[in-house]
Design a protein around this motif. Sequence first.
Motif, PDB file in Angstrom:
ATOM      1  N   ILE A 149      50.321  39.085  60.475  1.00  9.89           N
ATOM      2  CA  ILE A 149      50.160  37.689  60.060  1.00  9.89           C
ATOM      3  C   ILE A 149      51.069  36.779  60.880  1.00  9.89           C
ATOM      4  O   ILE A 149      50.620  35.787  61.461  1.00  9.89           O
ATOM      5  N   LEU A 150      52.358  37.122  60.939  1.00 12.93           N
ATOM      6  CA  LEU A 150      53.338  36.210  61.554  1.00 12.93           C
ATOM      7  C   LEU A 150      53.290  36.219  63.070  1.00 12.93           C
ATOM      8  O   LEU A 150      53.716  35.257  63.720  1.00 12.93           O
ATOM      9  N   GLU A 151      52.773  37.312  63.658  1.00 11.91           N
ATOM     10  CA  GLU A 151      52.675  37.360  65.117  1.00 11.91           C
ATOM     11  C   GLU A 151      51.253  37.137  65.588  1.00 11.91           C
ATOM     12  O   GLU A 151      50.931  37.325  66.765  1.00 11.91           O
TER      13      GLU A 151
ATOM     14  N   CYS B 106      54.060  53.595  51.588  1.00 11.44           N
ATOM     15  CA  CYS B 106      53.237  52.403  51.356  1.00 11.44           C
ATOM     16  C   CYS B 106      51.785  52.548  51.809  1.00 11.44           C
ATOM     17  O   CYS B 106      50.897  51.876  51.289  1.00 11.44           O
TER      18      CYS B 106
ATOM     19  N   LYS C   4      60.016  47.624  63.240  1.00 14.67           N
ATOM     20  CA  LYS C   4      59.039  46.526  63.259  1.00 14.67           C
ATOM     21  C   LYS C   4      57.783  46.953  64.014  1.00 14.67           C
ATOM     22  O   LYS C   4      56.653  46.634  63.607  1.00 14.67           O
TER      23      LYS C   4
ATOM     24  N   CYS D 233      51.484  48.799  53.794  1.00  9.73           N
ATOM     25  CA  CYS D 233      52.702  48.702  54.616  1.00  9.73           C
ATOM     26  C   CYS D 233      53.065  47.242  54.882  1.00  9.73           C
ATOM     27  O   CYS D 233      52.338  46.508  55.576  1.00  9.73           O
ATOM     28  N   ALA D 234      54.167  46.798  54.326  1.00 11.96           N
ATOM     29  CA  ALA D 234      54.597  45.403  54.471  1.00 11.96           C
ATOM     30  C   ALA D 234      54.945  45.071  55.914  1.00 11.96           C
ATOM     31  O   ALA D 234      54.698  43.950  56.383  1.00 11.96           O
ATOM     32  N   VAL D 235      55.516  46.030  56.620  1.00 11.07           N
ATOM     33  CA  VAL D 235      55.900  45.779  58.007  1.00 11.07           C
ATOM     34  C   VAL D 235      54.671  45.462  58.848  1.00 11.07           C
ATOM     35  O   VAL D 235      54.649  44.495  59.620  1.00 11.07           O
ATOM     36  N   ARG D 236      53.610  46.272  58.697  1.00 11.68           N
ATOM     37  CA  ARG D 236      52.405  46.043  59.496  1.00 11.68           C
ATOM     38  C   ARG D 236      51.708  44.736  59.096  1.00 11.68           C
ATOM     39  O   ARG D 236      51.304  43.952  59.956  1.00 11.68           O
ATOM     40  N   LYS D 237      51.598  44.510  57.771  1.00  6.67           N
ATOM     41  CA  LYS D 237      50.918  43.297  57.314  1.00  6.67           C
ATOM     42  C   LYS D 237      51.617  42.032  57.805  1.00  6.67           C
ATOM     43  O   LYS D 237      50.998  41.115  58.342  1.00  6.67           O
ATOM     44  N   SER D 238      52.947  41.980  57.612  1.00  5.95           N
ATOM     45  CA  SER D 238      53.674  40.767  57.994  1.00  5.95           C
ATOM     46  C   SER D 238      53.675  40.575  59.504  1.00  5.95           C
ATOM     47  O   SER D 238      53.606  39.437  59.997  1.00  5.95           O
ATOM     48  N   ARG D 239      53.732  41.668  60.250  1.00 11.54           N
ATOM     49  CA  ARG D 239      53.696  41.546  61.717  1.00 11.54           C
ATOM     50  C   ARG D 239      52.355  40.967  62.172  1.00 11.54           C
ATOM     51  O   ARG D 239      52.289  40.077  63.024  1.00 11.54           O
TER      52      ARG D 239
END
Length: 428
Positions: free
Chosen positions: A424-426, A412, A377, A416-422
Amino acid sequence: MTTPTQMAAARQGLVTNEMRQVLADEPIGEAELLARVAAGIIAIPANRNHTNLRARAIGAGLSTKVNVNLGVSEDCCNIEAEMAKVRLALDLKTDALMDLSTCGDTRGFRRRLIAASPMMVGTVPVYDAVARYGKDVGRISVDDFFDVVRIHAEDGVDFMTIHAGLTRAAVERLRRNPRLTHVVSRGGSLLLQWMTENDQENPFLTHYDRLLELCREFDVTLSLGDGLRPGSLHDATDAAQIQELIVLGELTRQAWQAEVQVMVEGPGHVPLGEVITNMQLQKKLCHGAPFYVLGPLVTDVAPGYDHITSAIGGALAAAHGADFLCYVTPAEHLRLPDMDDMKEGIIAARIAAHAADVAKGLPGAIAWDHEMSRARKDLDWQRMFELAIDPDKARAYRASSQPGDQEVCTMCGDLCAVRKSRMILEGK
């Protein structure tokens, strides 16, 4: 006064040095450990003469252990190469070694191995009897067999595979229920030859009390071998295998009465749908004794990849009762494994063992996975490498394909989905 075996000490409520080592490594309390060793459902293989041993325990409520086979043979008799394998096994955090040597100075090699290994060490004395005496198998005497067992015990061997359950009755059942691959256990085939040529019962069954006396003297754990383990999916869970397993259950109780620790060996080649059944049968028929499996291999068509077929079966087996996995390498069925084969086999077996520990809910097992997930993460590559079961391979893969943006990987990149979602969500 004779020092008690681990089982005898547990029955007296005595905590041995070996038990203290186990308590430092395992998620189990002192009272539980004493009760389970006393009952036989945990074994601590620890020969009194193995002076540099770091004791490990095998059985109920403990982490799944992994064994590595090695040793010299007639066509590959390089002791230094095998000692290098010992060092590799230590580096890769293996729990046990089995010396299966069949030629040359077997005792010299065995003593070097034990002196170098804080891991528990096992052997198959029948192999060494053939190498030591140079006789036709049928001409080896009962005393010859037992002399070799004593030598191994004196040298410090912690557990010995003895195929005492291969009876004449089981052989007759084998003849009445023909197999596709007959007898694939090397020790089993040697005793089959001895029994046939001498027209006698298995000497280790006939003289089982003598065997138990030797084991008790040195506190050797008896690994009751499955001489009729299936060598193909066709032969799995057949009459001969179950006949032997019934006898092994009876021999287990007899050993416990003599305060000798026992493990029971299992298959072999087993279709995926029969793996759980085999685990349930063994635990039931052998009264919960620790179960030691070779694989099991869940398909016969993958030479060169049998570390994978074995890991699939091993994970399922250990999740449903097996306590000890014998590794299988890519060289299985093809040749003596080299160092690369050995590493692949150890890593595959360790993955299977850990996956099973997570499935069993072993306290603390899944924490390792959670730590890796946190590192992923955070895109913390160094921490990922530190946590990897094979850090060197993980680092090599990362280094072989470098991204423009060092935070991500070349799979990716900017997507990178991990970086994008982190982010946004954090809220970053």
